[in-house]
Scaffold this motif. Structure first.
Motif, PDB file in Angstrom:
ATOM      1  N   ALA A 122       0.827  -1.212   0.000  1.00  0.00           N
ATOM      2  CA  ALA A 122       0.000   0.000   0.000  1.00  0.00           C
ATOM      3  C   ALA A 122       0.860   1.260   0.000  1.00  0.00           C
ATOM      4  O   ALA A 122       0.574   2.222  -0.724  1.00  0.00           O
ATOM      5  CB  ALA A 122      -0.934  -0.001   1.209  1.00  0.00           C
ATOM      6  N   ILE A 123       1.935   1.254   0.778  1.00  0.00           N
ATOM      7  CA  ILE A 123       2.839   2.414   0.811  1.00  0.00           C
ATOM      8  C   ILE A 123       3.527   2.592  -0.538  1.00  0.00           C
ATOM      9  O   ILE A 123       3.600   3.713  -1.067  1.00  0.00           O
ATOM     10  CB  ILE A 123       3.861   2.274   1.956  1.00  0.00           C
ATOM     11  CG1 ILE A 123       3.146   2.426   3.304  1.00  0.00           C
ATOM     12  CG2 ILE A 123       4.987   3.284   1.822  1.00  0.00           C
ATOM     13  CD1 ILE A 123       3.998   2.073   4.502  1.00  0.00           C
ATOM     14  N   LEU A 124       4.011   1.496  -1.123  1.00  0.00           N
ATOM     15  CA  LEU A 124       4.623   1.586  -2.457  1.00  0.00           C
ATOM     16  C   LEU A 124       3.638   2.068  -3.512  1.00  0.00           C
ATOM     17  O   LEU A 124       3.979   2.889  -4.366  1.00  0.00           O
ATOM     18  CB  LEU A 124       5.191   0.225  -2.866  1.00  0.00           C
ATOM     19  CG  LEU A 124       6.551  -0.148  -2.304  1.00  0.00           C
ATOM     20  CD1 LEU A 124       6.902  -1.582  -2.653  1.00  0.00           C
ATOM     21  CD2 LEU A 124       7.606   0.801  -2.835  1.00  0.00           C
ATOM     22  N   THR A 125       2.422   1.559  -3.443  1.00  0.00           N
ATOM     23  CA  THR A 125       1.382   1.989  -4.391  1.00  0.00           C
ATOM     24  C   THR A 125       1.135   3.481  -4.265  1.00  0.00           C
ATOM     25  O   THR A 125       1.000   4.194  -5.266  1.00  0.00           O
ATOM     26  CB  THR A 125       0.073   1.204  -4.153  1.00  0.00           C
ATOM     27  OG1 THR A 125       0.346  -0.188  -4.310  1.00  0.00           O
ATOM     28  CG2 THR A 125      -1.010   1.630  -5.120  1.00  0.00           C
ATOM     29  N   SER A 126       1.066   3.967  -3.044  1.00  0.00           N
ATOM     30  CA  SER A 126       0.832   5.392  -2.808  1.00  0.00           C
ATOM     31  C   SER A 126       1.950   6.249  -3.401  1.00  0.00           C
ATOM     32  O   SER A 126       1.684   7.266  -4.044  1.00  0.00           O
ATOM     33  CB  SER A 126       0.718   5.648  -1.307  1.00  0.00           C
ATOM     34  OG  SER A 126       0.612   7.019  -1.044  1.00  0.00           O
ATOM     35  N   PHE A 127       3.202   5.820  -3.195  1.00  0.00           N
ATOM     36  CA  PHE A 127       4.326   6.600  -3.709  1.00  0.00           C
ATOM     37  C   PHE A 127       4.459   6.495  -5.226  1.00  0.00           C
ATOM     38  O   PHE A 127       4.690   7.490  -5.901  1.00  0.00           O
ATOM     39  CB  PHE A 127       5.637   6.168  -3.056  1.00  0.00           C
ATOM     40  CG  PHE A 127       5.816   6.698  -1.674  1.00  0.00           C
ATOM     41  CD1 PHE A 127       5.727   8.055  -1.408  1.00  0.00           C
ATOM     42  CD2 PHE A 127       6.071   5.834  -0.627  1.00  0.00           C
ATOM     43  CE1 PHE A 127       5.900   8.551  -0.126  1.00  0.00           C
ATOM     44  CE2 PHE A 127       6.238   6.313   0.657  1.00  0.00           C
ATOM     45  CZ  PHE A 127       6.149   7.668   0.913  1.00  0.00           C
ATOM     46  N   ILE A 128       4.312   5.287  -5.760  1.00  0.00           N
ATOM     47  CA  ILE A 128       4.530   5.091  -7.197  1.00  0.00           C
ATOM     48  C   ILE A 128       3.402   5.683  -8.029  1.00  0.00           C
ATOM     49  O   ILE A 128       3.638   6.326  -9.051  1.00  0.00           O
ATOM     50  CB  ILE A 128       4.714   3.593  -7.506  1.00  0.00           C
ATOM     51  CG1 ILE A 128       6.036   3.105  -6.900  1.00  0.00           C
ATOM     52  CG2 ILE A 128       4.690   3.328  -9.005  1.00  0.00           C
ATOM     53  CD1 ILE A 128       6.240   1.610  -6.969  1.00  0.00           C
ATOM     54  N   LEU A 129       2.155   5.478  -7.599  1.00  0.00           N
ATOM     55  CA  LEU A 129       1.006   5.944  -8.386  1.00  0.00           C
ATOM     56  C   LEU A 129       0.446   7.275  -7.898  1.00  0.00           C
ATOM     57  O   LEU A 129      -0.626   7.694  -8.336  1.00  0.00           O
ATOM     58  CB  LEU A 129      -0.084   4.875  -8.387  1.00  0.00           C
ATOM     59  CG  LEU A 129       0.305   3.531  -9.011  1.00  0.00           C
ATOM     60  CD1 LEU A 129      -0.861   2.555  -8.936  1.00  0.00           C
ATOM     61  CD2 LEU A 129       0.755   3.717 -10.458  1.00  0.00           C
ATOM     62  N   ASN A 130       1.143   7.935  -6.981  1.00  0.00           N
ATOM     63  CA  ASN A 130       0.756   9.254  -6.502  1.00  0.00           C
ATOM     64  C   ASN A 130      -0.656   9.273  -5.907  1.00  0.00           C
ATOM     65  O   ASN A 130      -1.514  10.037  -6.342  1.00  0.00           O
ATOM     66  CB  ASN A 130       0.912  10.305  -7.612  1.00  0.00           C
ATOM     67  CG  ASN A 130       0.956  11.713  -7.054  1.00  0.00           C
ATOM     68  OD1 ASN A 130       1.199  11.894  -5.872  1.00  0.00           O
ATOM     69  ND2 ASN A 130       0.721  12.681  -7.922  1.00  0.00           N
ATOM     70  N   ASP A 131      -0.866   8.401  -4.939  1.00  0.00           N
ATOM     71  CA  ASP A 131      -2.125   8.289  -4.188  1.00  0.00           C
ATOM     72  C   ASP A 131      -3.351   8.104  -5.105  1.00  0.00           C
ATOM     73  O   ASP A 131      -4.188   8.993  -5.249  1.00  0.00           O
ATOM     74  CB  ASP A 131      -2.317   9.510  -3.288  1.00  0.00           C
ATOM     75  CG  ASP A 131      -3.353   9.263  -2.221  1.00  0.00           C
ATOM     76  OD1 ASP A 131      -3.567   8.090  -1.856  1.00  0.00           O
ATOM     77  OD2 ASP A 131      -3.961  10.245  -1.748  1.00  0.00           O
ATOM     78  N   PRO A 132      -3.471   6.902  -5.715  1.00  0.00           N
ATOM     79  CA  PRO A 132      -4.610   6.624  -6.605  1.00  0.00           C
ATOM     80  C   PRO A 132      -5.905   6.419  -5.814  1.00  0.00           C
ATOM     81  O   PRO A 132      -5.922   6.473  -4.589  1.00  0.00           O
ATOM     82  CB  PRO A 132      -4.190   5.323  -7.294  1.00  0.00           C
ATOM     83  CG  PRO A 132      -3.348   4.645  -6.274  1.00  0.00           C
ATOM     84  CD  PRO A 132      -2.609   5.740  -5.558  1.00  0.00           C
TER      85      PRO A 132
END
Length: 131
Positions: free
Chosen positions: A71-81
């Motif tokens: 979830a943290i990686l997703t937030s950083f990589i996809l700019n909080d989708p």
């Protein structure tokens, strides 16, 4: 001689650290098939009936840690989708990591909870037999 950390990562027997605990690779359709006994030192892995039921707690802890990380990686990589993007990615990660969680939950259960300890005499015996 294999260290304890290496033996855990390679899913090896806790007594001799040589024998494989699982019959097939992690990403095989039969990933959950576990050897009944160590092929090297003949240790019975399930030391009592239902012993591995406790591995569910290890699996849960692994899954929670992985999902927080994803979830943290997703937030950083996809700019909080949006929330559905998180749900999709997390569900996919759960299914992709399921074989790994299953295996390491059992391995950690044997190494940390069971009374089985490393015995150098078994490791030496299997090492010299292989030569």
């Amino acid at each position: 001689m294999v260290s304890k950390t290496e033996a855990i990562l390679m899913c090896r027997c806790p007594r001799c650290r040589q024998g494989k605990m699982f019959a097939h690779p992690a990403f095989h359709r039969k990933f959950s098939v576990m050897n009944k006994r160590c092929p090297e030192c003949n240790l019975q892995f399930e030391i009592e009936p239902g012993f591995f039921w406790g591995a569910m707690y290890f699996s849960y802890a692994l899954n929670v840690a992985e999902m927080v990380g994803v979830a943290i990686l997703t937030s950083f990589i996809l700019n909080d989708p949006g929330p559905w993007t998180y749900v999709g990615i997390l569900v996919a990660a759960i299914f992709l990591l399921m074989p790994i969680n299953f295996r390491y939950a059992r391995v950690l259960m044997l190494y940390w909870i069971s009374p089985i300890k490393f015995d150098r005499s078994y490791a030496d015996r299997t090492y010299h037999a292989a030569k």
